[in-house]
Enzyme design. Structure first.
Site, short mmCIF file in Angstrom:
data_model
loop_
_atom_site.label_atom_id
_atom_site.label_comp_id
_atom_site.label_asym_id
_atom_site.label_seq_id
_atom_site.Cartn_x
_atom_site.Cartn_y
_atom_site.Cartn_z
N ARG A 1 3.92 0.98 -6.66
CA ARG A 1 3.98 0.05 -5.53
C ARG A 1 2.96 -1.08 -5.67
NH1 ARG A 1 6.44 2.73 -1.09
NH2 ARG A 1 5.30 1.52 0.44
N LYS B 1 15.60 -16.77 -18.78
CA LYS B 1 16.12 -15.53 -18.19
C LYS B 1 17.48 -15.19 -18.78
CE LYS B 1 13.27 -14.14 -16.77
NZ LYS B 1 12.02 -14.83 -16.75
N GLY C 1 0.76 -1.48 6.11
CA GLY C 1 1.36 -2.44 7.04
C GLY C 1 0.31 -3.45 7.47
N LYS D 1 7.08 -5.84 -22.73
CA LYS D 1 6.55 -6.38 -21.48
C LYS D 1 5.23 -7.09 -21.70
CE LYS D 1 6.58 -7.17 -17.10
NZ LYS D 1 7.38 -8.33 -16.72
N GLU E 1 17.09 -13.93 -22.39
CA GLU E 1 16.40 -12.64 -22.50
C GLU E 1 17.26 -11.46 -22.14
OE1 GLU E 1 13.16 -13.53 -19.68
OE2 GLU E 1 11.96 -12.40 -21.09
N CYS F 1 0.83 -1.20 0.00
CA CYS F 1 0.00 0.00 0.00
C CYS F 1 0.87 1.25 0.00
CB CYS F 1 -0.86 0.03 1.25
SG CYS F 1 -1.82 -1.45 1.46
N GLU G 1 12.88 -22.05 -17.28
CA GLU G 1 12.76 -20.65 -16.86
C GLU G 1 14.14 -20.02 -16.65
OE1 GLU G 1 10.78 -18.37 -16.92
OE2 GLU G 1 11.37 -16.93 -15.40
C1 F6R Z 1 9.80 -13.74 -19.69
C2 F6R Z 1 8.68 -12.90 -20.05
C3 F6R Z 1 7.74 -13.37 -21.11
C4 F6R Z 1 6.33 -13.41 -20.53
C5 F6R Z 1 5.31 -13.80 -21.61
C6 F6R Z 1 3.91 -13.93 -21.04
O1 F6R Z 1 10.62 -13.13 -18.74
O2 F6R Z 1 8.49 -11.86 -19.47
O3 F6R Z 1 8.13 -14.62 -21.59
O4 F6R Z 1 6.33 -14.33 -19.49
O5 F6R Z 1 5.32 -12.86 -22.63
O6 F6R Z 1 3.51 -12.75 -20.45
P1 F6R Z 1 2.30 -12.69 -19.43
O7 F6R Z 1 2.68 -13.47 -18.23
O8 F6R Z 1 2.11 -11.24 -19.16
O9 F6R Z 1 1.12 -13.31 -20.12
#
Ligand code: F6R
Length: 615
Positions: A27, A489, A113, A610, A492, A2, A485
């Protein structure tokens, strides 16, 4: 997490607090509200959803429109408090949004909190005739202050403080006095000293464009803010002199919380985000079944997890859990493949869409397909009110807060928690639930421990790691998706070639790649049989002079097989179905520090977005 903000001054406080709340958005929040004095009465305006109109999803509930209903900013109040809520006790809803007002309407509070003894306090207040409007822990504070009030707000707050257990910072608005009182113990609070105005908030972001002069309130301190002055007092009632400081950083640095990158901040947030994915739910599993997964069919045919990227890795973890522990056939599917193969779906299939953003086009389309085929659908989604959440109409929010770094980190660990919670509903075994809940409760500390224990080590070896041109990530069973995974990482953000492979498959091809330029990252944890088999795969690599980076919960069993040229990271033991949450963290750090050494653009890697909103 919060955020709170308060204004006392000679300008339009509603506008200042509204803009301050926007700055606190990073946040994470699911509902928002303000309280202010209007003709000497306390007025509150709250909304489930966003702060700004048309933010993220047009038509979503939002504070701006609610304020407009009352002819926006007409009030021009000089004393205002505001809050962005991120649900912990009670669902995200307007009723649970702050500010909370005392029973007679004389006081409004915003709180950040957790008040740990709120149930005891709530019962005491109910016995005294107080009525509660929300399910939050925070509401007790408003009633408690009203209960203690005898014409002096500061004394009432001081008395209330003697009753509180937990971590908090809060602000109080009083109908009878033109002041704001704040208190801090555990959660952050600072005061911006502007031109004829004071802004008090969770961090400096709400006032940084108005003033750089700041006073940091310490734990165990109260502050009384009046129109032209403020006074800091400790909980024992003694005045405190505090130096005025200059905010030393810019807005971006504040929102990054002092970390070099959002990704690192998000990795470090995991002890909290993991906790937030389960803490308000584990004591209410039956309510969760009814509220989050209404009419979940009996005799389930299959559980199908649909997702992309990191979310799919979490879905694959789900597949192992559902088959192994719930004994229901399960699969995890690339949403992008699923939508083009006219999938056969039965009515008793349960389809779970996993998505951080809730906007991924392939996952959204896959969900629409299964919805049309009348399967039971639900979402495990982070962004509140996103398209996938709305199409699914049921499921669980992750409550991980905004994930800004393009590479997903905290969403994965929260998804694995949520998958475990969901599977608990499928497993009618009280002992299983009890054990899992016990271990879930330990996870935030284990996550903290693994970050603290491995980060310094990984930082040191990152320059050596960055010299490898290829990586093979190996894992077996539930660790196989963790290998996928980890490799994702590294690809990427470090732009290094990395492949995730099931360790048993390694000798069916990739073993040909083993040479001095390839590092094998092996996840070696969990059940004995699986450990043993994966260890054999590792020895096959060592026999070919391959270099290895091993993540293990049993150092003794492996130590003698490794040379000085290899790397070993110890991870704490937990249940296999929770282990991906712990095991992935060193792999996130490994990718992060390797990418940092290679001077990559970590938060915005090349070519990546993103939210992938195109198929
Ligand atoms: C990996 C990454 C992408 C997302 C994918 C799905 O670090 O960010 O592979 O995981 O594009 O995205 P969401 O979870 O937003 O559906």
């Amino acid at each position: 997490m919060c955020g709170i903000v308060g204004y006392v001054g000679s300008k339009n406080g509603i506008e200042a607090v509204f803009n301050g709340l926007i700055r606190l958005e990073y946040r994470g929040y699911d509902s928002v509200g303000v309280a202010f004095k209007d003709k000497n009465k306390i007025k509150t305006v709250k909304s489930h959803g966003r702060i700004k109109k048309n933010d993220v999803v047009p038509g979503m509930p939002n504070l701006e429109e609610k304020l407009k209903e009352d002819e926006k900013f007409k009030f021009n109040s000089n004393i205002v408090i505001g809050h962005t809520r991120w649900a912990t006790h009670g669902a995200p809803s307007e009723k649970n949004a702050h500010p909370h007002v005392s029973m007679k309407g004389n006081f409004a509070i915003v709180h950040n909190g957790i008040i740990e003894n709120y149930l005891t306090l709530k019962n005491e207040l109910i016995n005294k005739g107080y009525k509660f409007e929300s399910e939050t822990d925070s509401e007790v504070l408003a009633h408690l202050i009203e209960y203690f009030y005898e014409n002096d707000i500061l004394s009432a707050v001081k008395k209330a403080l003697t009753k509180l257990e937990g971590a908090y910072s809060f602000l109080v608005l009083s109908e009878a006095e033109d002041v704001i009182v704040g208190a801090k113990k555990g959660s952050p609070l600072c005061l911006g000293l502007g031109e004829k105005e004071f802004i008090i908030s969770s961090d400096e972001s709400p006032f940084i464009d108005r003033t750089k002069k700041v006073i940091y309130i310490n734990d165990g301190e109260l502050i009384l803010i009046e129109k032209n002055k403020y006074n800091i007092i400790n909980f024992e009632g003694l005045n405190v002199e505090r130096e005025i400081e200059e905010v030393p950083y810019d807005l971006e640095a504040i929102t990054k919380g002092g970390y070099d990158h959002f990704m690192l901040k998000e990795i470090h947030e995991q002890p909290t985000t993991i906790k937030n994915a389960f803490i308000s739910r584990i004591d209410h599993l039956d309510t969760m079944l009814r509220d989050n997964f209404p009419k979940l069919p009996r005799n389930i045919n299959r559980v199908i997890y649909l997702a992309c990227g990191t979310s799919l890795c979490a879905g694959k973890v789900g597949m192992y859990i559902t088959e192994k522990y719930a004994k229901i056939p399960s699969r995890a599917e690339y949403a992008s493949e699923f939508i083009y193969r006219d999938p056969v779906i039965f009515e008793k299939d349960i389809c779970i869409a996993l998505s951080q953003s809730g906007e991924t086009a392939d996952t959204k389309e896959a969900l629409k397909i299964v919805k049309e085929k009348n399967a039971y659908i639900a979402g495990l989604v982070n962004v509140v009110g996103s398209q996938i959440a709305r199409i699914a109409g049921k499921g669980m929010y992750l409550h991980a807060g905004p994930e800004i770094g393009v590479a997903s980190t905290k969403a994965f660990t929260s998804q694995v928690v949520a998958i475990n919670m969901f599977n608990m509903l499928l497993i009618d075994d009280i002992k299983y639930r009890e054990k899992l809940i016990d271990e879930l409760k330990k996870l935030p500390d284990l996550a903290e421990q693994i970050i603290r224990g491995t980060e310094p080590k990984i930082k040191v070896i990152a320059p050596e790691i960055s010299k490898f041109s290829d990586f093979l990530y190996l894992g077996r069973d539930i660790n196989y998706p963790v290998a996928l995974e980890g490799a994702l990482k590294m690809k990427e953000i470090a732009y290094l070639h990395a492949e995730g492979y099931s360790s048993g498959e390694m000798k069916h091809g990739p073993i040909a790649l083993i040479d001095k330029n390839l590092l094998t990252v092996c996840i070696l944890t969990g059940e004995k049989e699986i450990y043993k088999k994966t260890l054999n795969n590792l020895l096959e690599i060592k026999a070919r002079s391959g270099r290895v980076f091993v993540l293990t919960d049993d150092v003794q069993a492996i130590k003698d097989h490794l040379s000085d040229e290899d790397y070993i990271i110890e991870v704490p033991k937990t249940l296999p179905q929770l282990s991906p949450i712990i095991n992935v963290i060193p792999l996130q750090l490994l990718a992060y520090y390797t990418a940092k050494h290679l001077k990559r653009e970590i938060d915005k890697p090349r070519n990546l977005a993103k939210s992938v909103t195109v198929e």
